[in-house]
Write a protein that holds these residues in place. Structure first.
Motif, mmCIF file in Angstrom:
data_model
loop_
_atom_site.group_PDB
_atom_site.id
_atom_site.type_symbol
_atom_site.label_atom_id
_atom_site.label_comp_id
_atom_site.label_asym_id
_atom_site.label_seq_id
_atom_site.Cartn_x
_atom_site.Cartn_y
_atom_site.Cartn_z
ATOM 1 N N ALA A 63 0.840 -1.208 0.000
ATOM 2 C CA ALA A 63 0.000 0.000 0.000
ATOM 3 C C ALA A 63 0.870 1.252 0.000
ATOM 4 O O ALA A 63 0.580 2.218 -0.715
ATOM 5 C CB ALA A 63 -0.924 -0.006 1.214
ATOM 6 N N LEU A 64 1.941 1.236 0.779
ATOM 7 C CA LEU A 64 2.850 2.385 0.812
ATOM 8 C C LEU A 64 3.530 2.571 -0.545
ATOM 9 O O LEU A 64 3.628 3.691 -1.050
ATOM 10 C CB LEU A 64 3.899 2.202 1.916
ATOM 11 C CG LEU A 64 4.899 3.329 2.087
ATOM 12 C CD1 LEU A 64 4.210 4.654 2.389
ATOM 13 C CD2 LEU A 64 5.904 2.983 3.184
ATOM 14 N N ILE A 65 3.966 1.488 -1.140
ATOM 15 C CA ILE A 65 4.586 1.565 -2.467
ATOM 16 C C ILE A 65 3.595 2.115 -3.482
ATOM 17 O O ILE A 65 3.936 2.985 -4.290
ATOM 18 C CB ILE A 65 5.121 0.180 -2.897
ATOM 19 C CG1 ILE A 65 6.331 -0.200 -2.043
ATOM 20 C CG2 ILE A 65 5.473 0.165 -4.381
ATOM 21 C CD1 ILE A 65 6.755 -1.652 -2.169
ATOM 22 N N ALA A 66 2.352 1.645 -3.449
ATOM 23 C CA ALA A 66 1.332 2.126 -4.387
ATOM 24 C C ALA A 66 1.085 3.613 -4.198
ATOM 25 O O ALA A 66 0.953 4.361 -5.176
ATOM 26 C CB ALA A 66 0.029 1.339 -4.197
ATOM 27 N N ALA A 67 1.045 4.072 -2.943
ATOM 28 C CA ALA A 67 0.843 5.496 -2.678
ATOM 29 C C ALA A 67 2.015 6.318 -3.196
ATOM 30 O O ALA A 67 1.829 7.377 -3.807
ATOM 31 C CB ALA A 67 0.652 5.734 -1.181
ATOM 32 N N GLN A 68 3.225 5.832 -2.958
ATOM 33 C CA GLN A 68 4.414 6.549 -3.418
ATOM 34 C C GLN A 68 4.478 6.603 -4.944
ATOM 35 O O GLN A 68 4.862 7.621 -5.512
ATOM 36 C CB GLN A 68 5.676 5.894 -2.857
ATOM 37 C CG GLN A 68 5.825 6.091 -1.366
ATOM 38 C CD GLN A 68 6.949 5.264 -0.771
ATOM 39 O OE1 GLN A 68 7.186 4.127 -1.173
ATOM 40 N NE2 GLN A 68 7.638 5.834 0.210
ATOM 41 N N GLU A 69 4.099 5.517 -5.598
ATOM 42 C CA GLU A 69 4.135 5.481 -7.064
ATOM 43 C C GLU A 69 3.094 6.397 -7.702
ATOM 44 O O GLU A 69 3.320 6.925 -8.785
ATOM 45 C CB GLU A 69 3.953 4.043 -7.567
ATOM 46 C CG GLU A 69 5.163 3.172 -7.296
ATOM 47 C CD GLU A 69 4.950 1.721 -7.686
ATOM 48 O OE1 GLU A 69 3.800 1.315 -7.962
ATOM 49 O OE2 GLU A 69 5.954 0.975 -7.706
ATOM 50 N N SER A 70 1.950 6.567 -7.032
ATOM 51 C CA SER A 70 0.898 7.401 -7.620
ATOM 52 C C SER A 70 1.011 8.872 -7.225
ATOM 53 O O SER A 70 0.336 9.716 -7.801
ATOM 54 C CB SER A 70 -0.485 6.860 -7.247
ATOM 55 O OG SER A 70 -0.703 6.977 -5.857
ATOM 56 N N ALA A 71 1.868 9.189 -6.269
ATOM 57 C CA ALA A 71 2.029 10.575 -5.802
ATOM 58 C C ALA A 71 3.059 11.307 -6.656
ATOM 59 O O ALA A 71 4.037 10.728 -7.115
ATOM 60 C CB ALA A 71 2.469 10.590 -4.344
ATOM 61 N N SER A 72 2.821 12.599 -6.838
ATOM 62 C CA SER A 72 3.810 13.442 -7.507
ATOM 63 C C SER A 72 4.729 14.044 -6.445
ATOM 64 O O SER A 72 4.503 13.886 -5.246
ATOM 65 C CB SER A 72 3.112 14.547 -8.299
ATOM 66 O OG SER A 72 2.561 15.505 -7.413
ATOM 67 N N GLU A 73 5.735 14.760 -6.883
ATOM 68 C CA GLU A 73 6.673 15.411 -5.958
ATOM 69 C C GLU A 73 5.964 16.412 -5.043
ATOM 70 O O GLU A 73 6.394 16.637 -3.926
ATOM 71 C CB GLU A 73 7.779 16.126 -6.742
ATOM 72 C CG GLU A 73 8.799 15.189 -7.335
ATOM 73 C CD GLU A 73 9.681 14.544 -6.276
ATOM 74 O OE1 GLU A 73 10.038 15.218 -5.304
ATOM 75 O OE2 GLU A 73 9.987 13.352 -6.432
ATOM 76 N N GLU A 74 4.893 17.016 -5.528
ATOM 77 C CA GLU A 74 4.173 18.030 -4.751
ATOM 78 C C GLU A 74 3.119 17.423 -3.814
ATOM 79 O O GLU A 74 2.554 18.120 -2.985
ATOM 80 C CB GLU A 74 3.470 19.026 -5.684
ATOM 81 C CG GLU A 74 4.410 19.843 -6.546
ATOM 82 C CD GLU A 74 4.845 19.103 -7.796
ATOM 83 O OE1 GLU A 74 4.038 18.324 -8.344
ATOM 84 O OE2 GLU A 74 5.996 19.283 -8.225
#
Length: 85
Positions: free
Chosen positions: A50-61
């Motif tokens: 879940a953390l990986i999925a959140a990080q992959e879908s998030a932009s730098e901002e």
């Protein structure tokens, strides 16, 4: 707001006493989202995934917010920062 049928140690959503379930399932929580947001939500059973999925879908901002039990937060903290010294 508790999902209909979800139960806590104080009783079920209809006020009946007893202990059956701790909380709503991820799928039940997604069902509470407005229709336009349900397609953007993902249910992931494993906290690390879940953390990986959140990080992959998030932009730098973007800001990733993790909320839940102390157990969940402790696990996410360990995944991000490692063990306490």
């Amino acid at each position: 707001r508790r999902a209909r049928g979800a139960r806590s140690r104080h009783g079920d959503a209809d006020g009946h006493p007893g202990v059956v379930e701790r909380a709503a399932t991820p799928g039940q929580l997604v069902a509470f989202l407005p229709g336009n947001l349900q397609g953007r939500a993902r249910c992931v059973d494993d906290m690390a995934q879940a953390l990986i999925a959140a990080q992959e879908s998030a932009s730098e901002e973007d800001l990733i917010v993790v909320g839940g039990s102390l157990y969940l937060l402790g696990t996410i903290r360990q995944l991000l920062l490692g063990d306490l010294a």
